[in-house]
Design a protein around this motif. Structure first.
Motif, PDB file in Angstrom:
ATOM      1  N   LEU A   1      13.469  -1.302   4.561  1.00 53.12           N
ATOM      2  CA  LEU A   1      13.233  -0.194   3.633  1.00 53.12           C
ATOM      3  C   LEU A   1      13.457  -0.634   2.196  1.00 53.12           C
ATOM      4  CD1 LEU A   1      12.683   2.783   3.031  1.00 53.12           C
ATOM      5  CD2 LEU A   1      15.100   3.256   3.534  1.00 53.12           C
ATOM      6  N   ALA A   2      14.507  -1.394   1.964  1.00 55.62           N
ATOM      7  CA  ALA A   2      14.790  -1.862   0.603  1.00 55.62           C
ATOM      8  C   ALA A   2      13.649  -2.744   0.083  1.00 55.62           C
ATOM      9  CB  ALA A   2      16.106  -2.637   0.577  1.00 55.62           C
ATOM     10  N   ALA A   3      13.114  -3.587   0.957  1.00 54.14           N
ATOM     11  CA  ALA A   3      12.002  -4.458   0.557  1.00 54.14           C
ATOM     12  C   ALA A   3      10.748  -3.646   0.261  1.00 54.14           C
ATOM     13  CB  ALA A   3      11.728  -5.481   1.649  1.00 54.14           C
ATOM     14  N   LEU A   4      10.501  -2.600   1.047  1.00 54.59           N
ATOM     15  CA  LEU A   4       9.341  -1.735   0.790  1.00 54.59           C
ATOM     16  C   LEU A   4       9.472  -1.067  -0.577  1.00 54.59           C
ATOM     17  CD1 LEU A   4       8.771   0.066   4.235  1.00 54.59           C
ATOM     18  CD2 LEU A   4       7.413  -1.789   3.251  1.00 54.59           C
TER      19      LEU A   4
ATOM     20  N   ALA B   1       0.792  -1.233   0.000  1.00 56.68           N
ATOM     21  CA  ALA B   1       0.000   0.000   0.000  1.00 56.68           C
ATOM     22  C   ALA B   1       0.826   1.285   0.000  1.00 56.68           C
ATOM     23  CB  ALA B   1      -0.923   0.002   1.224  1.00 56.68           C
ATOM     24  N   VAL B   2       2.111   1.204   0.344  1.00 58.93           N
ATOM     25  CA  VAL B   2       2.902   2.418   0.558  1.00 58.93           C
ATOM     26  C   VAL B   2       2.977   3.274  -0.708  1.00 58.93           C
ATOM     27  CG1 VAL B   2       5.121   1.315  -0.021  1.00 58.93           C
ATOM     28  CG2 VAL B   2       5.063   3.289   1.546  1.00 58.93           C
ATOM     29  N   GLY B   3       2.781   4.579  -0.501  1.00 56.67           N
ATOM     30  CA  GLY B   3       2.875   5.533  -1.600  1.00 56.67           C
ATOM     31  C   GLY B   3       4.201   6.264  -1.572  1.00 56.67           C
ATOM     32  N   THR B   4       4.403   7.132  -2.536  1.00 56.38           N
ATOM     33  CA  THR B   4       5.671   7.855  -2.661  1.00 56.38           C
ATOM     34  C   THR B   4       5.957   8.720  -1.449  1.00 56.38           C
ATOM     35  OG1 THR B   4       5.401   7.914  -5.072  1.00 56.38           O
ATOM     36  CG2 THR B   4       6.980   9.446  -4.096  1.00 56.38           C
ATOM     37  N   VAL B   5       4.942   9.442  -0.967  1.00 57.85           N
ATOM     38  CA  VAL B   5       5.133  10.335   0.176  1.00 57.85           C
ATOM     39  C   VAL B   5       5.465   9.539   1.439  1.00 57.85           C
ATOM     40  CG1 VAL B   5       4.019  12.018   1.688  1.00 57.85           C
ATOM     41  CG2 VAL B   5       3.643  12.127  -0.785  1.00 57.85           C
ATOM     42  N   ALA B   6       4.714   8.466   1.678  1.00 52.73           N
ATOM     43  CA  ALA B   6       4.950   7.642   2.861  1.00 52.73           C
ATOM     44  C   ALA B   6       6.326   6.985   2.800  1.00 52.73           C
ATOM     45  CB  ALA B   6       3.869   6.580   2.996  1.00 52.73           C
ATOM     46  N   LEU B   7       6.719   6.538   1.616  1.00 52.40           N
ATOM     47  CA  LEU B   7       8.023   5.900   1.457  1.00 52.40           C
ATOM     48  C   LEU B   7       9.146   6.897   1.729  1.00 52.40           C
ATOM     49  CD1 LEU B   7       9.127   3.117   0.721  1.00 52.40           C
ATOM     50  CD2 LEU B   7       9.254   3.874  -1.659  1.00 52.40           C
ATOM     51  N   ARG B   8       8.956   8.138   1.298  1.00 47.62           N
ATOM     52  CA  ARG B   8       9.955   9.170   1.570  1.00 47.62           C
ATOM     53  C   ARG B   8      10.057   9.433   3.073  1.00 47.62           C
ATOM     54  NH1 ARG B   8       7.654  13.431  -0.689  1.00 47.62           N
ATOM     55  NH2 ARG B   8       8.274  12.736  -2.762  1.00 47.62           N
TER      56      ARG B   8
END
Length: 247
Positions: free
Chosen positions: A195-198, A106-113
């Motif tokens: 983090l890499a897996a996400l 589900a993670v989006g660009t903003v959340a991943l940042r």
């Protein structure tokens, strides 16, 4: 570290909610250690409020078993038995693993940042000549909860928060104690893998990294002798005599 260094004086309009939120966050993040006594008046002074909203917040935290009221009317952070710790660790592994796996999908660009920024802050503090234990536990909590929030499962997040309220004070013992896990940067390795897996949207690998992080920290805590043995009366809290609830 003094409580006044860990909290922010509050504005009147957000008084009740913010007193509870700040104290709750201190417990969850591990800024308060098992057996640590809490003075209502000292907490009120640190927050810049009267004793009343602090007492109300403490009562809520006692009801949630994040704090306990002793027979001598002292408020303190509960100690935990090895059996309790093991049980919560098993539950955490399942619930937080579920949240992490869901976050990968589900993670989006903003959340991943945001997750990456929390990771970078944790890494930077770990690389310091003398890592600050208080900052480490804060960055660790922020990283984990940024991941769990990315799953977009509010009820699951509430369950995880409830577990951290119980286990938070002992959870980051290794970070606050400056253990070998800090020297070896064990947490950094697990966080980096997560983090890499996400980023790859690999839920299974993300979950495995999270579970490895939980288990490695749990193994250290169980071996460190900081938990209360079953059938043994709890030793007196460090720091001398009890402080009255009204003090």
């Amino acid at each position: 570290m003094e409580l006044s260094d860990l909290v922010t004086p509050l504005k009147r309009q957000t008084l009740s909610a913010n007193v509870y939120d700040q104290l709750r966050d201190l417990v969850m993040s591990g800024q308060m250690m098992p057996g640590e006594q809490i003075s209502l008046r000292s907490a009120a002074a640190a927050l810049g409020v009267s004793v009343m909203p602090v007492r109300e917040a403490m009562q809520r935290l006692v009801a949630e078993q994040a704090l306990e009221l002793t027979p001598s009317r002292t408020l303190r952070v509960p100690r935990m038995t090895a059996a309790q710790f093991k049980e919560i660790t098993v539950i955490r592994t399942n619930l937080e693993g579920l949240a992490t796996e869901a976050a990968a999908a589900a993670v989006g660009t903003v959340a991943l940042r945001e997750i990456a920024e929390r990771h970078d802050a944790f890494v930077a503090e770990m690389k310091a000549a003398s890592p600050n234990g208080s900052r480490l536990v804060t960055f660790n909590k922020e990283f984990h909860f940024a991941v769990y929030a990315a799953a977009d499962m509010p009820m699951l997040l509430q369950m995880i928060e409830a577990l951290w309220l119980r286990i938070g004070p002992i959870l980051n013992y290794d970070l606050r104690a400056g253990s070998r896990r800090v020297g070896e940067k064990t947490g950094v390795v697990h966080h980096a893998a997560l983090l890499a897996a996400l980023k790859r949207r690999d839920g299974a690998k993300a979950r495995a990294a999270l579970e490895g992080d939980i288990r490695s920290a749990a193994e250290f805590i169980l071996s460190a002798g900081v938990l209360v043995a079953e059938g043994v009366s709890r030793p007196p809290s460090p720091g001398g005599r009890d402080q009255s609830v009204g003090s």
